[in-house]
Design a protein around this motif. Structure first.
Motif, PDB file in Angstrom:
ATOM      1  N   UNK A 196       0.852  -1.192   0.000  1.00 44.06           N
ATOM      2  CA  UNK A 196       0.000   0.000   0.000  1.00 44.06           C
ATOM      3  C   UNK A 196       0.885   1.239   0.000  1.00 44.06           C
ATOM      4  N   UNK A 197       0.543   2.171  -0.862  1.00 50.47           N
ATOM      5  CA  UNK A 197       1.237   3.447  -0.911  1.00 50.47           C
ATOM      6  C   UNK A 197       0.257   4.595  -0.803  1.00 50.47           C
ATOM      7  N   UNK A 198       0.813   5.784  -0.698  1.00 52.99           N
ATOM      8  CA  UNK A 198       0.009   7.004  -0.580  1.00 52.99           C
ATOM      9  C   UNK A 198       0.446   7.973  -1.664  1.00 52.99           C
ATOM     10  N   UNK A 199      -0.521   8.601  -2.319  1.00 52.09           N
ATOM     11  CA  UNK A 199      -0.174   9.556  -3.364  1.00 52.09           C
ATOM     12  C   UNK A 199      -0.809  10.910  -3.065  1.00 52.09           C
ATOM     13  N   UNK A 200       0.021  11.935  -3.151  1.00 54.77           N
ATOM     14  CA  UNK A 200      -0.411  13.309  -2.931  1.00 54.77           C
ATOM     15  C   UNK A 200      -0.551  13.968  -4.297  1.00 54.77           C
ATOM     16  N   UNK A 201      -1.752  14.403  -4.625  1.00 57.23           N
ATOM     17  CA  UNK A 201      -2.020  14.964  -5.949  1.00 57.23           C
ATOM     18  C   UNK A 201      -2.002  16.484  -5.958  1.00 57.23           C
ATOM     19  N   UNK A 202      -1.676  17.093  -4.840  1.00 64.81           N
ATOM     20  CA  UNK A 202      -1.783  18.548  -4.698  1.00 64.81           C
ATOM     21  C   UNK A 202      -1.176  19.295  -5.879  1.00 64.81           C
ATOM     22  N   UNK A 203       0.049  18.991  -6.229  1.00 64.85           N
ATOM     23  CA  UNK A 203       0.727  19.745  -7.287  1.00 64.85           C
ATOM     24  C   UNK A 203       0.297  19.329  -8.696  1.00 64.85           C
ATOM     25  N   UNK A 204      -0.563  18.327  -8.797  1.00 65.59           N
ATOM     26  CA  UNK A 204      -1.041  17.852 -10.096  1.00 65.59           C
ATOM     27  C   UNK A 204      -2.449  18.360 -10.415  1.00 65.59           C
ATOM     28  N   UNK A 205      -3.033  19.097  -9.494  1.00 64.15           N
ATOM     29  CA  UNK A 205      -4.397  19.578  -9.694  1.00 64.15           C
ATOM     30  C   UNK A 205      -4.431  20.651 -10.773  1.00 64.15           C
ATOM     31  N   UNK A 206      -5.462  20.611 -11.622  1.00 62.57           N
ATOM     32  CA  UNK A 206      -5.580  21.642 -12.652  1.00 62.57           C
ATOM     33  C   UNK A 206      -6.242  22.906 -12.119  1.00 62.57           C
ATOM     34  N   UNK A 207      -6.719  22.853 -10.880  1.00 65.36           N
ATOM     35  CA  UNK A 207      -7.331  24.026 -10.256  1.00 65.36           C
ATOM     36  C   UNK A 207      -6.512  24.530  -9.070  1.00 65.36           C
ATOM     37  N   UNK A 208      -5.231  24.202  -9.049  1.00 68.30           N
ATOM     38  CA  UNK A 208      -4.378  24.543  -7.912  1.00 68.30           C
ATOM     39  C   UNK A 208      -4.379  26.039  -7.635  1.00 68.30           C
ATOM     40  N   UNK A 209      -4.267  26.854  -8.666  1.00 68.88           N
ATOM     41  CA  UNK A 209      -4.222  28.301  -8.453  1.00 68.88           C
ATOM     42  C   UNK A 209      -5.543  28.837  -7.922  1.00 68.88           C
ATOM     43  N   UNK A 210      -6.641  28.163  -8.237  1.00 70.82           N
ATOM     44  CA  UNK A 210      -7.947  28.582  -7.729  1.00 70.82           C
ATOM     45  C   UNK A 210      -8.152  28.148  -6.283  1.00 70.82           C
ATOM     46  N   UNK A 211      -7.577  26.997  -5.914  1.00 69.08           N
ATOM     47  CA  UNK A 211      -7.783  26.423  -4.579  1.00 69.08           C
ATOM     48  C   UNK A 211      -6.958  27.118  -3.510  1.00 69.08           C
ATOM     49  N   UNK A 212      -5.644  27.290  -3.803  1.00 69.75           N
ATOM     50  CA  UNK A 212      -4.761  27.778  -2.764  1.00 69.75           C
ATOM     51  C   UNK A 212      -3.469  28.284  -3.394  1.00 69.75           C
ATOM     52  N   UNK A 213      -3.117  29.507  -3.065  1.00 71.25           N
ATOM     53  CA  UNK A 213      -1.882  30.083  -3.600  1.00 71.25           C
ATOM     54  C   UNK A 213      -0.656  29.489  -2.920  1.00 71.25           C
ATOM     55  N   UNK A 214      -0.835  28.923  -1.731  1.00 73.89           N
ATOM     56  CA  UNK A 214       0.271  28.341  -0.967  1.00 73.89           C
ATOM     57  C   UNK A 214      -0.138  26.938  -0.505  1.00 73.89           C
ATOM     58  N   UNK A 215      -0.123  25.951  -1.427  1.00 72.62           N
ATOM     59  CA  UNK A 215      -0.628  24.613  -1.093  1.00 72.62           C
ATOM     60  C   UNK A 215       0.248  23.875  -0.094  1.00 72.62           C
ATOM     61  N   UNK A 216      -0.380  23.027   0.692  1.00 71.12           N
ATOM     62  CA  UNK A 216       0.333  22.148   1.617  1.00 71.12           C
ATOM     63  C   UNK A 216       0.533  20.815   0.908  1.00 71.12           C
ATOM     64  N   UNK A 217       1.784  20.403   0.773  1.00 73.48           N
ATOM     65  CA  UNK A 217       2.107  19.152   0.100  1.00 73.48           C
ATOM     66  C   UNK A 217       2.540  18.147   1.150  1.00 73.48           C
ATOM     67  N   UNK A 218       1.831  17.028   1.221  1.00 69.43           N
ATOM     68  CA  UNK A 218       2.138  15.996   2.213  1.00 69.43           C
ATOM     69  C   UNK A 218       3.119  14.957   1.690  1.00 69.43           C
ATOM     70  N   UNK A 219       3.264  14.887   0.394  1.00 68.15           N
ATOM     71  CA  UNK A 219       4.234  13.970  -0.188  1.00 68.15           C
ATOM     72  C   UNK A 219       3.674  12.604  -0.517  1.00 68.15           C
ATOM     73  N   UNK A 220       4.173  12.055  -1.587  1.00 72.92           N
ATOM     74  CA  UNK A 220       3.813  10.716  -2.020  1.00 72.92           C
ATOM     75  C   UNK A 220       4.724   9.724  -1.321  1.00 72.92           C
ATOM     76  N   UNK A 221       4.138   8.641  -0.808  1.00 71.40           N
ATOM     77  CA  UNK A 221       4.907   7.594  -0.129  1.00 71.40           C
ATOM     78  C   UNK A 221       4.579   6.255  -0.779  1.00 71.40           C
ATOM     79  N   UNK A 222       5.363   5.905  -1.767  1.00 74.08           N
ATOM     80  CA  UNK A 222       5.212   4.616  -2.434  1.00 74.08           C
ATOM     81  C   UNK A 222       6.573   3.937  -2.353  1.00 74.08           C
ATOM     82  N   UNK A 223       6.692   3.005  -1.422  1.00 73.29           N
ATOM     83  CA  UNK A 223       7.976   2.353  -1.146  1.00 73.29           C
ATOM     84  C   UNK A 223       8.097   1.001  -1.836  1.00 73.29           C
ATOM     85  N   UNK A 224       7.545   0.893  -3.029  1.00 72.67           N
ATOM     86  CA  UNK A 224       7.623  -0.344  -3.814  1.00 72.67           C
ATOM     87  C   UNK A 224       7.616   0.050  -5.285  1.00 72.67           C
ATOM     88  N   UNK A 225       8.027  -0.856  -6.117  1.00 66.62           N
ATOM     89  CA  UNK A 225       8.107  -0.621  -7.548  1.00 66.62           C
ATOM     90  C   UNK A 225       6.735  -0.839  -8.181  1.00 66.62           C
TER      91      UNK A 225
END
Length: 180
Positions: free
Chosen positions: A67-96
């Protein structure tokens, strides 16, 4: 949620558990077992759902599914509309993920933009053999040609309504409610 009022309880704790059991069985059927399967939860509520599905898959198949975790914050197409200073939690995928069957897991699919962002983020991690999408609730209103492979419950909603998923891990209790 001050401006919204609860309209209906869509799923109880028992319903959530039952739906996750059904999705786990559907995953094993679709993938012919869980060899080379991994789960990637979309932050926030997709992550605990992915871990729950992994536990159920272990009970069914006797195999530990990564099981991994994916953070999509920086991939959003509405990022500029949502938040000028987004909080990024980070992707944690420790497997191939290369050559694997990846199941993206989320709580609710609405416009499909989160799923599209997750696909873009996953592409930067590796090249999966195939990618499926599992959601607890599909509320309709897709704006993109994306459909989940595994759906817990289809809930037709109005645009102005909101589906709220509560999970013990993030909210203290399990359930799904409709607000208007």
């Amino acid at each position: 949620m001050e401006k919204f009022k609860q309209k209906a309880v869509l799923m109880t704790e028992a319903d959530v558990d039952r739906v996750l059991t059904r999705i786990a069985h559907q995953i094993t059927e679709k993938t012919h077992g869980v060899k080379d399967v991994c789960l990637v939860g979309i932050l926030t509520r997709g992550v605990p759902l992915a871990y729950r599905l992994a536990k159920k898959l272990k009970q069914i198949e006797g195999v530990d599914v990564p099981v991994g975790e994916i953070d999509i914050t920086l991939y959003r197409d509405d990022l500029s509309e949502k938040n000028a200073d987004p909080v990024v939690n980070g992707t944690k995928i420790n497997f191939d993920v290369n050559g694997k069957t990846v199941i993206l897991v989320d709580d609710v699919i609405f416009t499909c933009r989160t799923a599209r962002s997750a696909l873009d983020a996953l592409k930067d991690v590796g090249r999966a053999a195939r990618i499926y999408l599992a959601v607890l609730v599909d509320r309709g209103h897709a704006e993109l040609p994306i459909r989940p492979t595994f759906v817990g419950k289809n809930v037709p909603t109005a645009i102005g309504e909101m589906v709220k998923v509560s999970l013990a891990e993030t909210d203290g209790n399990d359930g799904v409610t409709l607000w208007c």
